[in-house]
Design a protein around this motif. Structure first.
Motif, PDB file in Angstrom:
ATOM      1  N   MET A   1      10.558  -8.902   5.828  1.00 16.18           N
ATOM      2  CA  MET A   1       9.996  -8.299   4.648  1.00 16.18           C
ATOM      3  C   MET A   1       8.620  -7.745   5.020  1.00 16.18           C
ATOM      4  O   MET A   1       7.751  -8.490   5.453  1.00 16.18           O
ATOM      5  CB  MET A   1       9.895  -9.358   3.549  1.00 16.18           C
ATOM      6  N   PRO A   2       8.425  -6.441   4.861  1.00 17.07           N
ATOM      7  CA  PRO A   2       7.137  -5.864   5.247  1.00 17.07           C
ATOM      8  C   PRO A   2       6.008  -6.232   4.292  1.00 17.07           C
ATOM      9  O   PRO A   2       6.233  -6.451   3.110  1.00 17.07           O
ATOM     10  CB  PRO A   2       7.404  -4.358   5.222  1.00 17.07           C
ATOM     11  N   ASP A   3       4.805  -6.320   4.856  1.00 15.90           N
ATOM     12  CA  ASP A   3       3.586  -6.510   4.069  1.00 15.90           C
ATOM     13  C   ASP A   3       2.829  -5.201   4.052  1.00 15.90           C
ATOM     14  O   ASP A   3       2.789  -4.489   5.067  1.00 15.90           O
ATOM     15  CB  ASP A   3       2.687  -7.573   4.700  1.00 15.90           C
ATOM     16  N   ILE A   4       2.230  -4.883   2.913  1.00 17.70           N
ATOM     17  CA  ILE A   4       1.361  -3.704   2.840  1.00 17.70           C
ATOM     18  C   ILE A   4       0.048  -4.120   2.197  1.00 17.70           C
ATOM     19  O   ILE A   4      -0.019  -5.109   1.476  1.00 17.70           O
ATOM     20  CB  ILE A   4       2.008  -2.543   2.048  1.00 17.70           C
ATOM     21  N   ASP A   5      -0.993  -3.367   2.492  1.00 12.66           N
ATOM     22  CA  ASP A   5      -2.301  -3.585   1.888  1.00 12.66           C
ATOM     23  C   ASP A   5      -2.520  -2.529   0.823  1.00 12.66           C
ATOM     24  O   ASP A   5      -2.284  -1.336   1.057  1.00 12.66           O
ATOM     25  CB  ASP A   5      -3.409  -3.502   2.948  1.00 12.66           C
ATOM     26  N   VAL A   6      -2.948  -2.988  -0.355  1.00 15.67           N
ATOM     27  CA  VAL A   6      -3.271  -2.070  -1.442  1.00 15.67           C
ATOM     28  C   VAL A   6      -4.652  -2.440  -1.971  1.00 15.67           C
ATOM     29  O   VAL A   6      -5.139  -3.545  -1.740  1.00 15.67           O
ATOM     30  CB  VAL A   6      -2.230  -2.125  -2.587  1.00 15.67           C
ATOM     31  N   GLU A   7      -5.256  -1.509  -2.668  1.00 13.08           N
ATOM     32  CA  GLU A   7      -6.556  -1.771  -3.281  1.00 13.08           C
ATOM     33  C   GLU A   7      -6.456  -1.504  -4.771  1.00 13.08           C
ATOM     34  O   GLU A   7      -5.984  -0.446  -5.192  1.00 13.08           O
ATOM     35  CB  GLU A   7      -7.633  -0.885  -2.665  1.00 13.08           C
ATOM     36  N   ILE A   8      -6.882  -2.485  -5.547  1.00 14.56           N
ATOM     37  CA  ILE A   8      -6.878  -2.369  -7.002  1.00 14.56           C
ATOM     38  C   ILE A   8      -8.254  -2.766  -7.507  1.00 14.56           C
ATOM     39  O   ILE A   8      -8.723  -3.879  -7.249  1.00 14.56           O
ATOM     40  CB  ILE A   8      -5.781  -3.249  -7.641  1.00 14.56           C
ATOM     41  N   ASN A   9      -8.903  -1.824  -8.168  1.00  9.85           N
ATOM     42  CA  ASN A   9     -10.239  -2.020  -8.719  1.00  9.85           C
ATOM     43  C   ASN A   9     -11.227  -2.523  -7.673  1.00  9.85           C
ATOM     44  O   ASN A   9     -12.012  -3.426  -7.913  1.00  9.85           O
ATOM     45  CB  ASN A   9     -10.186  -2.960  -9.931  1.00  9.85           C
ATOM     46  N   GLY A  10     -11.144  -1.925  -6.483  1.00  8.98           N
ATOM     47  CA  GLY A  10     -12.094  -2.238  -5.431  1.00  8.98           C
ATOM     48  C   GLY A  10     -11.787  -3.492  -4.634  1.00  8.98           C
ATOM     49  O   GLY A  10     -12.556  -3.873  -3.756  1.00  8.98           O
ATOM     50  N   ARG A  11     -10.682  -4.135  -4.908  1.00  6.02           N
ATOM     51  CA  ARG A  11     -10.331  -5.355  -4.183  1.00  6.02           C
ATOM     52  C   ARG A  11      -9.017  -5.154  -3.440  1.00  6.02           C
ATOM     53  O   ARG A  11      -8.070  -4.594  -3.988  1.00  6.02           O
ATOM     54  CB  ARG A  11     -10.207  -6.515  -5.157  1.00  6.02           C
ATOM     55  N   SER A  12      -8.966  -5.636  -2.191  1.00  4.96           N
ATOM     56  CA  SER A  12      -7.765  -5.469  -1.368  1.00  4.96           C
ATOM     57  C   SER A  12      -6.800  -6.626  -1.586  1.00  4.96           C
ATOM     58  O   SER A  12      -7.213  -7.777  -1.739  1.00  4.96           O
ATOM     59  CB  SER A  12      -8.138  -5.418   0.112  1.00  4.96           C
ATOM     60  N   TYR A  13      -5.520  -6.269  -1.590  1.00  7.95           N
ATOM     61  CA  TYR A  13      -4.450  -7.252  -1.734  1.00  7.95           C
ATOM     62  C   TYR A  13      -3.379  -6.966  -0.697  1.00  7.95           C
ATOM     63  O   TYR A  13      -3.039  -5.808  -0.471  1.00  7.95           O
ATOM     64  CB  TYR A  13      -3.812  -7.185  -3.129  1.00  7.95           C
TER      65      TYR A  13
END
Length: 101
Positions: A1-13
């Motif tokens: 299962m791949p992991d991706i990095d996203v940013e929401i309201n200035g915070r990375s997840y």
């Protein structure tokens, strides 16, 4: 299962997704980021959690408006709480109760 990095309201997840769904998840995260930034600007001073909750409400409101324009009613079609009796059973229970009185 791949992991991706996203940013929401200035915070990375870092989020996991099904293979082939990376682009879709990034698009959804970008849209949620827009709602989160709008909530943060409009409400100012909310905690991070309240900002995300408000962003979720803004997103659901936009979805509901779009569905209403299409003649659908998403909120009416949501499932009732798990402890709620199905309408037919609730009607029978009321009828039995009313008969007993």
């Amino acid at each position: 299962m791949p992991d991706i990095d996203v940013e929401i309201n200035g915070r990375s997840y870092r989020l996991a997704c099904e293979p082939g769904q990376e682009a879709r998840l990034r698009l959804l995260a970008e849209r949620l980021d827009g709602f989160a930034r709008r909530a943060a600007e409009e409400a100012g001073g909310f905690s991070e959690l309240r900002t995300i909750v408000m962003a979720g409400l803004l997103a659901v409101d936009a979805l509901d408006e779009a569905e209403r324009r299409e003649g659908l009613c998403a909120l009416a079609s949501t499932k009732p709480p798990s402890d709620a009796a199905p309408p037919a059973r609730a009607a029978k229970s009321r009828a039995a109760r009313d008969k007993a009185v």
